[in-house]
Design a protein around this motif. Structure first.
Motif, short mmCIF file in Angstrom:
data_model
loop_
_atom_site.label_atom_id
_atom_site.label_comp_id
_atom_site.label_asym_id
_atom_site.label_seq_id
_atom_site.Cartn_x
_atom_site.Cartn_y
_atom_site.Cartn_z
N ARG A 67 0.82 -1.22 0.00
CA ARG A 67 0.00 0.00 0.00
C ARG A 67 0.86 1.28 0.00
O ARG A 67 1.16 1.85 -1.03
CB ARG A 67 -0.97 -0.01 1.20
CG ARG A 67 -2.20 0.88 1.03
CD ARG A 67 -2.01 2.37 1.23
NE ARG A 67 -1.63 2.76 2.58
CZ ARG A 67 -1.40 4.02 2.93
NH1 ARG A 67 -1.50 5.01 2.04
NH2 ARG A 67 -1.05 4.32 4.16
N ASP A 68 1.31 1.68 1.15
CA ASP A 68 1.92 3.01 1.25
C ASP A 68 3.22 3.13 0.46
O ASP A 68 3.53 4.20 -0.07
CB ASP A 68 2.17 3.35 2.73
CG ASP A 68 2.20 4.84 2.98
OD1 ASP A 68 2.15 5.60 2.00
OD2 ASP A 68 2.27 5.24 4.15
N LYS B 9 0.98 8.51 13.28
CA LYS B 9 1.09 8.58 11.82
C LYS B 9 1.82 9.86 11.46
O LYS B 9 1.27 10.95 11.55
CB LYS B 9 -0.32 8.57 11.23
CG LYS B 9 -0.42 8.78 9.73
CD LYS B 9 -1.91 8.73 9.35
CE LYS B 9 -2.18 9.29 7.97
NZ LYS B 9 -1.62 8.48 6.89
N HIS C 181 4.33 4.86 12.51
CA HIS C 181 4.30 4.91 11.04
C HIS C 181 4.94 6.24 10.66
O HIS C 181 4.33 7.29 10.80
CB HIS C 181 2.85 4.85 10.58
CG HIS C 181 2.62 5.02 9.11
ND1 HIS C 181 2.51 3.96 8.25
CD2 HIS C 181 2.46 6.14 8.35
CE1 HIS C 181 2.28 4.41 7.02
NE2 HIS C 181 2.25 5.74 7.05
N HIS D 239 7.27 8.45 7.79
CA HIS D 239 7.82 8.53 6.43
C HIS D 239 9.26 9.05 6.46
O HIS D 239 9.63 9.85 7.31
CB HIS D 239 6.93 9.42 5.56
CG HIS D 239 5.67 8.71 5.15
ND1 HIS D 239 5.50 8.17 3.91
CD2 HIS D 239 4.55 8.42 5.85
CE1 HIS D 239 4.30 7.59 3.85
NE2 HIS D 239 3.70 7.73 5.01
N HIS E 108 9.09 4.63 3.43
CA HIS E 108 9.44 4.33 4.83
C HIS E 108 10.85 3.76 4.95
O HIS E 108 11.43 3.33 3.95
CB HIS E 108 8.42 3.32 5.37
CG HIS E 108 7.05 3.89 5.45
ND1 HIS E 108 6.47 4.28 6.63
CD2 HIS E 108 6.15 4.19 4.48
CE1 HIS E 108 5.28 4.79 6.39
NE2 HIS E 108 5.06 4.75 5.08
MN MN Z 1 1.74 6.87 5.26
#
Ligand code: MN
Length: 600
Positions: free
Chosen positions: A14-15, A176, A205, A207, A241
């Motif tokens: 996904r991300d 997040k 989570h 980035h 990530h």
């Molecule tokens: Mn994200």
């Protein structure tokens, strides 16, 4: 000494591809890796939500529900996780409670185990219905803190939010950090406070945008975090990530327990490294470390989006002005975290403020709704002058916005009619009405076809034709670069090129041995008079509010345009009579074109 266990969630499905290749990974490239992913030892795999649903329907022509069912079948032993925008679900507006309930139930039925639920304003009232629905379906409800930096945000406010979510019955808390703004000390502070005050697992989570996420992960682990999100190194770094493999190696060496092993991860990354090549045309420009985010606080995805918008209208030189305007708009709106949909709301208004040269002369409908309270409560104080100007005499909304929305599932069902073959189809239609209708129609006709992939560029041999040239049309010069062409056996050949850096695609249909171009110009002239109605942003006409012959007053809205997913009213530049309407609903328009003419 053996330390506690650290659980890993991989965001590869996904991300990771959302961050690096514009969410284009197809199910066919995921399935071959699933057996290994399933046995690797992940706590969960994030595979749905965010932009994946939109991308499936809009570009890949895949049924997002079918993708979920296929992944569920291929990953029988691993929790599947999704990202959900609270009352917005996966769309860009608030839905009535009955749609939220149906969506959560269907997502659970089709295979989702863990629901990471967030609200762009961190207004927990917008999480209430989805948390309840997920619990009712017997699944894991994760309450999410959208991390941001502002004069009103800090550990105290985030902790207050986490406690409210704990009271609502969430099973865990996620931090997040969508823009990569967390620092190691801020992470340690927040994680320690959450672990001390709440008896819940904490997920991180973060980035990699600013280059600090790996440091933050380690600070979080030492402060007591239980779960970390990573991406297999084939899709790690940049706006994605930190790499899974690096964290696993570091944890093992330090004596933490972790179920993953480096050999399996290496094989998996090998698969995805090959897959990534196929999508080279979608590679983000921001796939390295970009420390500018620490100053602008503009997330990577939003940055490239804004750059494209400005490029499209030859105003890329204004990007610094837009980056300077974003924090000012954000302050006026009471410091919302910049995440979908608030990143678009703030970003679009900032672009309009800069391009029109006069702040808030045009206010998007979304900014108006935001200031009225339709998105919930802003974290900080909003600019009351601006609020008055945007909202006028209409009432402000103090309560949970969805309280004011009537149940709508049956209305939606009626609107889409027979095209929907299941409740899932109705929900797809609810998320993205126009795209979904087109998708469902094409499915019925059997004409679904994914957007074409650009073949890999081959080395230009000496003496071959140049692929880069300049052309001049009506006195304007454009840089054209031909970047690829589809195989010659196709009925419809596609040529890929960039014009001043903007990707374009042209199809040439082969008709009886002749090739003719299937796209054409709009035929609309260039604005030159005071009474010419124009737009400051390229976009699509959503509605035309006046007809030829109508009298209008200066400042009165005459049409509505959608740009960057936001609707904005275009107002009459002068008072007078409408003598020409050159556009209709659905037209694509660009700045400087005459859309209407008003005679004084
Ligand atoms: Mn994200």
């Amino acid at each position: 000494m053996t330390k506690r266990k650290i659980e890993i969630t991989d965001v590869i499905l996904r991300d990771a591809h959302q961050s690096l290749i514009a969410t284009r990974m197809r199910t066919e490239d995921m399935l071959p890796a699933c057996d290994k992913l399933d046995k690797a030892g992940y706590w969960s795999l994030e595979c749905w939500g965010g932009a994946t649903f939109d991308s499936c329907v809009r570009f890949l022509k895949e049924d997002p529900w079918e993708r979920l069912r296929q992944l569920r079948k291929a990953l029988p032993n691993t929790r599947l996780q999704m990202l959900l925008r609270g009352q917005n679900l996966l769309g860009y507006r608030h839905y009535a409670d009955d749609v939220v309930e149906a969506f959560c139930q269907k997502a659970a039925d089709n295979g989702i185990d863990v629901f990471r639920i967030f609200d762009a304003l961190n207004d927990v009232r917008n999480l209430e219905t989805s948390i309840k629905a997920v619990k009712k379906a017997g699944k894991h409800a994760q309450g999410t803190i959208c991390y941001t930096v502002s004069p009103v945000h800090g550990t105290e406010l985030f902790l207050k939010q986490a406690k409210q979510m704990a009271d609502m019955g969430v099973d865990s808390i996620a931090i997040k950090d969508m823009a990569g703004l967390l620092t190691p000390s801020a992470t340690a502070d927040l994680v320690s406070a959450l672990k001390k005050e709440l008896n819940l697992p904490v997920f991180l989570h973060s980035h990699y945008t600013s280059g600090m996420a790996s440091m933050c992960q380690w600070a979080a682990i030492e402060a007591g975090v239980d779960h970390i999100d990573t991406a297999l190194s084939a899709f790690a770094g940049g706006t994605s990530h930190p790499p899974t493999e690096s964290l696993v190696a570091a944890l093992k060496e330090a004596g933490y327990q972790v179920d993953l092993d480096l050999e399996t991860l290496d094989e998996l990354t090998g698969h995805f490294r090959e897959v990534r090549k196929k999508y080279h045309q979608f590679e983000s420009e921001y796939n390295g470390v970009d420390t500018a985010v620490l100053l602008s606080q503009v997330p990577g995805g939003m940055m490239s989006n804004l750059a494209n918008q400005l490029k499209e209208q030859g105003a890329l030189d204004k990007i610094r002005d837009v980056f300077a305007e974003i924090p000012r708009v954000r302050k006026d709106l009471g410091y919302p975290p910049l995440v979908t949909p608030t990143s678009q709301i703030v970003g679009t208004q900032a672009v309009i403020n800069v391009l029109s040269g006069k702040r808030y002369e045009n206010i998007t409908n979304e900014v108006k709704k935001y200031l009225q309270g339709w998105y919930g409560a802003a974290p900080g104080k909003i600019n009351s002058d601006l609020q008055k100007r945007a909202v006028g005499n209409e009432e402000l909304i103090e309560e949970r916005p969805a309280n004011l929305l009537k149940n709508e599932f049956h209305t939606l069902k009626g609107e889409i009619g027979d095209l929907a073959e299941s409740e899932e189809d109705i929900l797809t239609f609810a998320m993205f009405p126009d795209q979904a209708r087109q998708f469902l129609e094409q499915r019925k006709e059997g004409t679904l076809k994914p957007e074409p992939l650009e073949p890999k560029p081959t080395a230009t041999s000496p003496g071959s034709v140049s692929t880069e040239f300049k052309i001049t049309v009506h006195g304007e010069t454009f840089d054209v670069n031909v970047t690829g062409v589809s195989p010659s056996g196709d009925d419809e050949r596609r040529f890929f090129m960039t014009v001043d850096g903007i990707p374009e695609e042209i199809s040439l249909e082969t008709v009886g041995g002749f090739e003719r171009e299937s796209s054409g110009g709009s035929g609309r002239g260039k604005a030159s008079k005071e009474g010419h109605v124009t737009t400051s942003m390229p976009g699509n006409i959503v509605d035309v509010l006046v007809n030829e012959g109508d009298s209008v007053d200066a400042g009165k809205p005459v049409l509505i345009i959608e740009a960057m997913k936001m609707e904005t009213e275009v107002k009459a530049p002068i008072s007078g009579k409408v003598v020409g309407v050159f556009i209709k609903k659905g037209d694509r328009v660009t700045p400087s074109e005459v859309l209407m003419e008003i005679e004084p």
